[in-house]
Structure formats: C-alpha cells, structure tokens
Design an enzyme around this catalytic site. Structure first.
Site, PDB file in Angstrom:
ATOM      1  N   ASP A 486       8.631  11.678  -2.367  1.00  0.00           N
ATOM      2  CA  ASP A 486       8.488  10.544  -3.282  1.00  0.00           C
ATOM      3  C   ASP A 486       9.154  10.770  -4.628  1.00  0.00           C
ATOM      4  O   ASP A 486       9.367   9.843  -5.393  1.00  0.00           O
ATOM      5  CB  ASP A 486       6.999  10.305  -3.576  1.00  0.00           C
ATOM      6  CG  ASP A 486       6.260   9.755  -2.381  1.00  0.00           C
ATOM      7  OD1 ASP A 486       6.887   9.079  -1.562  1.00  0.00           O
ATOM      8  OD2 ASP A 486       5.054  10.020  -2.279  1.00  0.00           O
TER       9      ASP A 486
HETATM   10  C1  BGC Z   1       3.449  12.883  -6.618  1.00  0.00           C
HETATM   11  C2  BGC Z   1       3.653  12.667  -5.147  1.00  0.00           C
HETATM   12  C3  BGC Z   1       2.995  11.390  -4.740  1.00  0.00           C
HETATM   13  C4  BGC Z   1       3.537  10.237  -5.585  1.00  0.00           C
HETATM   14  C5  BGC Z   1       2.962   8.891  -5.224  1.00  0.00           C
HETATM   15  C6  BGC Z   1       3.922  11.683  -7.398  1.00  0.00           C
HETATM   16  O1  BGC Z   1       3.620  11.853  -8.727  1.00  0.00           O
HETATM   17  O2  BGC Z   1       4.082  14.040  -7.044  1.00  0.00           O
HETATM   18  O3  BGC Z   1       3.156  13.761  -4.418  1.00  0.00           O
HETATM   19  O4  BGC Z   1       3.209  11.145  -3.385  1.00  0.00           O
HETATM   20  O5  BGC Z   1       3.312  10.508  -6.944  1.00  0.00           O
HETATM   21  O6  BGC Z   1       1.732   8.652  -5.780  1.00  0.00           O
HETATM   22  C1  NOJ Z   2       2.303  12.705  -1.214  1.00  0.00           C
HETATM   23  C2  NOJ Z   2       2.470  11.432  -0.457  1.00  0.00           C
HETATM   24  O1  NOJ Z   2       1.227  10.995   0.007  1.00  0.00           O
HETATM   25  C3  NOJ Z   2       3.426  11.592   0.683  1.00  0.00           C
HETATM   26  O2  NOJ Z   2       3.661  10.362   1.294  1.00  0.00           O
HETATM   27  C4  NOJ Z   2       4.703  12.211   0.185  1.00  0.00           C
HETATM   28  O3  NOJ Z   2       5.561  12.320   1.239  1.00  0.00           O
HETATM   29  C5  NOJ Z   2       4.458  13.528  -0.503  1.00  0.00           C
HETATM   30  N1  NOJ Z   2       3.546  13.320  -1.560  1.00  0.00           N
HETATM   31  C6  NOJ Z   2       5.722  14.176  -1.032  1.00  0.00           C
HETATM   32  O4  NOJ Z   2       6.215  13.524  -2.132  1.00  0.00           O
END
Ligand code: BGC
Ligand code: NOJ
Length: 812
Positions: A486
């Site tokens: 993400d």
């Molecule tokens: C986090 C991710 C998460 C994303 C969506 C980011 O700040 O590092 O792990 O999936 O937010 O909420």
């Molecule tokens: C948490 C999210 O829930 C997941 O969808 C994502 O792939 C990972 N973070 C990595 O960013």
C-alpha cells in the site's frame, strides 16, 4: 539470550496461560464468531460491538490512552478496606494469584486476594448477540466474608468515530432505563436507531449506577471510583454526559463457599413498529427472552460446552502429529485460530486498528479465505460473493467495504491494481476445497447495484482482463495507486503533510509505473484461472489466457530481471526500482516471492538466484525484511514507503505477511532446509521461547510487522492479530511444507521438509472423506516416491477423492 516470560502454552486445553498481568503490551483475545464480537485483554480491557466496530460500537474504549489499556469490563471487589479486581487492573492492587487463560473464543481470568478467589469466564455464545461474563467468587478462608461487588461497563454512543469527537451533541443525548437487575442503554433510540444494549446480572442487586461522573467522580479514575471506594452505589440515572452500567451486589460467603453470578452484555434490534412498549419506554421483550436463555449457571455452562464443541469440530479438520510441539501447537491450534479471527475482523478492530478506519479489505479478505475455507466453506462462499459484489464493471475494485452494509467505501482510496487478481486466488481455493463449481454461476452485481448482475465467473474473467488492459511500456502490469504494498505510491506525489498517502490524488493518467509483484501474482493466479477454465470446459478462454500468462513470463524475463534478483517496479518516469543500480532499496521481497512462486525463469536459474539473494540481503535473525538497504530519506516519487523510519513497517520492516511467499518459492524449488529456517524464524512458538520481552506483542499469534535489522530495536513486534500473515503461514505450512494440498479431484501430496524431519501423520477431513496420511520423509527434502492409498499404489501425487475413511502411506 533467554528473556523474562509472562506465560506459557497449555496445548491440552488449547490455551495460552498468562501468569503475570504486566505483560510487555496488552495481550488480547477475541470473543464471538458471527455477529457479536468482543476484544478482551489479559486484564479484561477492551470493548464489544455488533458486526461493525465503527457503526455499532456497544462499549467505549479509548485507544492510545494513559495507561495504555484503559477501559473494559471491570469487576471491583471490596473486601473490608481492600478494593481489587480479578484481572489486576484497573485498581492494580497486588494479587496473591493471577492467571489469564486465553482459549478458543473465550478468556478466563482468575485473581485471588486475602482468601477470596474471583474467576471470570468471558465468551460470546454461538448464535447469540451477547457477551457472557460468568463470575465465580469463592471464599477459601475459614472465616465468613462480606464482600461488596461492583460491575462496570461504559457505553459507547454507537458510532465509535463520532463518539470520540462530537461532544457538543454527545454530552446531551445519553439515555438509559433501569429495570430490576438490568440496565438498558438507549441513546438515540428515540429517533432513528432500532437497537439498544443492556447489561444484566442474574441476581437481585442492592444498587446501581448509570452516570459515569457520579460513579467515578470527576477527579477520580477507573482505579479508584468514588462509589466503590466508599462502598456505596449512588443509584444514579444518566441524562446525557456519559452513561455507564454498574451493578452493586452485597455478597456473603461462608468458609469454603462459592457463588456464581452471570452477567450479560446484550444487543437487541427491534422492528420499527415494535420499538416502544409505552411512550419513551423501550420494548424489552427480546432482551427478556435472551436473558431467559442464559440466566443460570447450568444454561451458561451448556452454552460454553457448545462453543467448545464448535471449536473441537473446526480444529478436527486438519491435524498434524510431528512430535515437534512447537510446530504442532501452531498448526493444530493457534495458526488456525488466528485465521478465523482475521476472517471475522479483516483489518478492522485490534489493539492497533481502532475499528473506525478500515472495514473489510478486498485483497485482505480474499487472502484470509485460504486460512479458514477448510473449516467453514459456506461462510467462505458468502464472503466471496460479498467481496465480488463490490467490484466495478472494468474489473477494478473498491479497496474495502463496510461489514454492516457490505458496501464498498473509498476511505482508504481505490485503484490498487493487484486487487482483482485476489478474487481468483480466493475463489480457486474455495472450489478446490469444496468441489463446488456452482459458485461460478452465482449472479453477482457490480458495486452492489441491483440489475448489474453477471456470473461470478464473469467477475473472474474481468479480473484477468483488468490486468491485461492495464499494461505499461514493458508489457508489465501498471501498478495504479499501489499493489500489495500500500505504501509504494508511485503515482501519488505529495509534499503536503496534511494529505493521506492512501487517498492523495492519483496521477496514474499517463503513468508508466509498473509492478513486478503484480506480474508474478498474475502468473500464479493466471495459471490457476487457466486450469479452472479447462476444468469447466472453457478451452478457448483457457488458450487465450495461457497466451497472456506466457507473455507476462516473457516480459518478466526480459524487463524484470536485475541480474541477481527480480526488479520490484518501474516508477512513473520508467526508472528501475529495486535494482542494484539504485542507491537504496536495491532489492525488495514482494517480487522475489511472487516471481519465485510463479517459477518465472526457473530453468534459467533465476528462481534459485532470487532465493539466494533473499537469504543474502533480506534475511536476519527475526525473519526477512521487506527491502534492503532501508530508505534513509523521503522520496517524493515513491510515497509512503519512504516515510517510515528505517526498519519499520513497509520500509525494511519484517513484514511477516510476505515471508511465506518466499518460503513457498523455496518449497517449489525443493529447498526444504531453507524453507524451514525462514518459517521457524517467524513462527510464534519459536519467538515465544526466546523473545517475549523484546517482541512485546502476543506470543501466540503472528503480528504484521517485526522491526527489521535497520531498526532501532530489531525484533520488536507490532500490529498483532489482524494480518494476512495468518492465512499465509497456514497456507504455507499446511500445503507446501507438510504438503497436503486440496485439488479439484483430490488431495495432492507434495511435502517440502528440512532433511531432519521425521515421520509425521496428518489427519485431514476433505469434503465427505477423511484421510489419515502418514509421511515417511527418509531424509529427503522433496519428492514423493510412492503413495499407497488403502493398500493400493497410486499413480502420480494426487490421491483421488472418494467419500469415506482412508489411510495413505507416503514415501519420499
Ligand atoms: C500502512 C499499511 C496499511 C495502509 C492502509 C499504511 O500506513 O503502512 O500497512 O495497509 O496504511 O491503511
Ligand atoms: C496492510 C494491508 O492490510 C494489506 O492489504 C497490505 O497489503 C499491507 N499492509 C502492505 O502494505
């Protein structure tokens, strides 16, 4: 170095036993399996909600509080001048004995003080909308005891988000009713809400409180509520401010005597025309009926026995006996349990996810599915339909949806171009487990719009098409907002600290940013899709997609290989990411995982080189980091990934979720020793033994992230419980390491083991069959030499499905 331990596993009871309340971080458990859910810490902190932690929050919880875990279901026991709680908090009166047992959907907390033992069993009965708290008080002394018992819950005004901010309104809306031993919470019931909550105890009470300020005192705390300290309830009736529920009970216990009290926290919905019994008075019929089902110790014990049987059945489907307790307890108990919890909660409510920010993720939920599909296929089926219903006609997806409404929302953005592939991943896993191809004919809408329905198979097809229709200059998949990571935001440039990386404007129009992670994912799920098409006689479609898959493989070999490992991406300007040419973050884990799982270039040696590079550059004591070296500065063109300090989260943290991808790559390559050593590094039972203090978070489940080698404190865990790691660890160990893989026509047996592995037995229920499979590794890491099914030699590695009981002997 051995560290201080706060608890231990009790495998026989499937419990983790916490023996010191001052754990390095709250160690929690989840109650509830379908509609009513609770989070409970080892000191009874946490909260409850119905279906949706944002829109139907029943009790109030303050995240990131001081002290950390403050607020929960508390019992105060006043014994003379001593006031104490069975779970130590909030009074923190030193206890003579403390124990918290987290089990399968229940928690039992026991405390002893001055000869009184208080034990509380917390659970949510199957199919019921309530949390049971069965408190047993026992006098272990030779004198009689006069105790004053106060219960405590604080109501949330339903919407957990506005509850935390709209005080100008909230402080005037709170309403309660009191009837006998039941306190009803009915804020906003007078207008649009058709639901209320109640807190009941199955005995006569000698007083109560429903107004927080009156009970606690404005200058007191949960640790010393005035009413409790003085031993006098105020019988307060909340009007606005902050409504609570507290029962007051005077208890006399003769020497050796024990008494049970059943407390019930319940949730009720009424039909619009049956809301009121009289003007301003709620219709309590359903509450009375629910209470009547659980108003005695016997009824509660029966409901608890049913819950235990439910878990027995779930955990009976896949069982292994290897003789290695650490492995067996994770496979047979905790890994499967965590999978069920992540299925229920996706990423919405934990002690790191506040329950207001995120609903059910499209990609997350599809992955969670492989963790529990063998246990409750009908709910997996429903989940697939729910997820697919939020897809758009072009194959793109809402990135998440709200559990209460099942509607997609844009709270954390959209346009994640890996999302569509995951639908194939989840659906294939479902069909292989169940043999239920009929799901493909289900009519499923787009974006929940009635009238837009096409078959689920069409949804799978447009998912494939979405990737093919969005290829970049190297014929690799365009990344969109981001792929699985993400935080790799290659099209969303931001210099504004007030902007969220997840929703900042996506300049993907005209972009060139491409993802090797999606390329690998497309090849893996594309092969599955092709096989599925062949299976259902869609050969033309299969041929056509096979070409797309082959083309992707060629594109990766041509443009996605850096010499020692797979590239990670091309950025907006077409420059390489995750290359030896880069100053930092020369190698990333995601593309190594997916391209090795896809076996791209295996014959040319690319897979082996990639796996070796993971060992060389990513591996450390606590697992494999996401990228190496870590970013040391913010890179505008890369986005959030470079916003994290070195070693944390997506910037070179050990993102446990993606370690299994490489482990599966190792398994496919037949490198059992390497697969096992990566696996054991992030296996909670191994971490539990060595690193309880450093790791901080619950030692019985995986956490999303462990600080990586570049971090200030490598090995420190965060974001426990709700993580795709659960399902991926399960998928990896059950199908690739132990090698029991459901397939359309049977079970494929193909273990990949460390050479030290000894004989083991897997009992596996599969559709209408039950297999008892004994594997003799004979020092081999990979390669099944012979399978004997019910005394008959089988050709190949698939034992053909047939209902009934079977024994299988596998020689490697
Ligand atoms: C986090 C991710 C998460 C994303 C969506 C980011 O700040 O590092 O792990 O999936 O937010 O909420
Ligand atoms: C948490 C999210 O829930 C997941 O969808 C994502 O792939 C990972 N973070 C990595 O960013």
């Amino acid at each position: 170095m051995e560290q201080k331990r706060y608890g231990h596993f009790d495998d026989q009871h499937r419990e983790y036993v916490i023996t010191d309340p001052q754990t390095p971080w709250p160690w929690i458990n989840y109650l509830g399996n379908e509609d009513f859910f609770s989070l409970i810490s080892n000191t009874a902190g946490g909260y409850s909600f119905y279906k949706d932690a944002k829109f139907r929050r029943i009790t109030r919880y303050r995240y990131n509080n001081v002290p950390m875990d403050n607020g929960g279901r508390y019992f105060y026991i006043k014994d003379g001048d001593t006031v104490w709680n069975p779970g130590w908090k909030p009074c923190k009166t030193p206890l003579d004995f403390y124990e918290c047992r987290h089990g399968m959907s229940y928690t039992r907390i026991t405390g002893c003080k001055n000869g009184v033992e208080a034990s509380v069993l917390f659970f949510v009965p199957l199919k019921k909308w309530c949390e049971v708290q069965k408190l047993t008080l026992r006098n272990t002394t030779k004198e009689s005891k006069q105790l004053k018992l106060f219960s405590f819950e604080e109501w949330c005004l339903w919407n957990a988000a506005t509850d935390m901010e709209n005080f100008q309104r909230n402080f005037s809306t709170g309403e309660v009713e009191i009837e006998g031993s039941t306190i009803y919470h009915k804020t906003e019931y007078r207008e649009r809400r058709n639901h209320y909550a109640f807190y009941h105890v199955n005995t006569e009470i000698q007083g109560f409180d429903t107004d927080r300020e009156t009970f606690v005192g404005l200058y007191n705390e949960f640790a010393d509520p005035q009413a409790v300290m003085e031993g006098k309830p105020r019988n307060s009736h909340a009007h606005g401010w902050s409504p609570i529920a507290s029962h007051y009970i005077e208890v006399t216990l003769q020497p050796g005597e024990a008494k049970d009290f059943v407390f019930l926290l319940g949730y009720i919905e009424n039909e619009q025309d049956k809301k009121f019994a009289a003007p301003q008075v709620i219709n309590k019929e359903k509450a009375h009926a629910l209470i009547a089902q659980l108003d005695t110790t016997e009824k509660v014990d029966k409901a608890f026995a049913e819950l235990c049987e439910y878990w027995d059945a779930l955990l009976n489907i896949y069982k292994v006996k290897t003789g290695n307790d650490k492995l067996d307890r994770m496979v047979n108990i905790w890994n499967q349990y965590q999978c069920m919890v992540t299925f229920n909660f996706s990423r919405s409510a934990s002690f790191f996810e506040s329950g207001v920010g995120r609903g059910m993720g499209f990609r997350d939920s599809n992955q969670d599915l492989v963790g529990f599909v063998h246990q409750i296929p009908p709910r997996a089926r429903q989940r697939i339909i729910d997820i697919a219903s939020t897809q758009f006609p072009d194959g793109g997806c809402h990135h998440q949806y709200q559990p209460l409404t099942k509607r997609g929302n844009n709270d954390i953005g959209g346009g994640f171009n890996d999302d569509p592939c995951w639908l194939i991943f989840g659906t294939v896993a479902y069909i292989k487990e169940t043999g239920d191809f009929s799901i493909l004919d289900e009519m499923v809408p787009f974006d929940n719009q009635p009238g837009s329905e096409v078959t689920l198979f069409e949804h799978l097809k447009i998912s494939m098409d979405h990737v093919i229709n969005n290829l970049g200059p190297h014929m690799l998949p365009l990344i969109g907002r981001a792929d699985w990571n993400d935080c790799l935001n290659l099209n969303c440039f931001s210099w504004d600290p007030n902007e969220s990386f997840q929703t900042t404007e996506n300049v993907s129009e005209g972009t060139k940013a491409e993802s090797l992670m999606i390329a690998g994912l497309f090849v893996v799920t594309g092969k599955d899709y092709v096989a599925l098409c062949r299976k259902i006689g869609k050969d033309a479609e299969a041929d056509c997609m096979q070409q797309a898959v082959d083309a992707m493989v060629e594109a990766v070999k041509k443009h996605g290989w850096d010499g020692e490992w797979y590239l990670r991406a091309y950025d907006f300007y077409g420059r390489k990411i995750g290359s030896n040419e880069c100053d930092e973050a020369k190698i990333f884990i995601e593309s190594q995982g997916w391209c090795t799982m896809a076996e791209i270039g295996a014959e040319e040696g690319l897979v082996a080189k990639s796996l070796d590079s993971c060992k060389k550059y990513l591996e450390c004591e606590h697992g494999m980091v996401l990228n190496n070296p870590a970013f040391s500065k913010y890179i505008y063109e890369y986005g959030e990934i470079s916003s994290y300090p070195e070693g944390y989260k997506e910037n070179a943290g050990i993102f446990c979720h993606n370690n299994p991808w490489v482990i599966i790559g190792e398994c496919l390559a037949g490198r059992g020793n390497d697969a096992w050593s990566h696996y054991a590094k992030i296996l909670p039972s191994y971490v539990e033994e060595k690193y309880q203090t450093l790791h901080k978070v619950e030692p019985y489940v995986n956490c999303q992230m462990v600080a990586g080698k570049d971090a200030f404190k490598p090995g420190e865990g965060k974001n426990s419980w709700l993580t795709g790691t659960a399902a991926w660890m399960w998928y990896t160990v059950s199908e690739f390491i132990l090698g029991i893989k459901p397939d359309y026509d049977g079970i494929r047996i193909d273990p990949c083991l460390p050479e030290t592995a000894t004989d083991y037995v897997v009992s596996r229920k599969f559709r209408e069959a039950e297999y008892e499979i004994t594997i003799h590794p004979n020092g081999q890491q990979k390669g099944v030499k012979q399978i004997v099914l019910d005394g008959q030699k089988v050709d190949g590695t698939v034992i053909p499905y047939a209902p009934g009981k079977h024994t299988v002997e596998v020689t490697m």
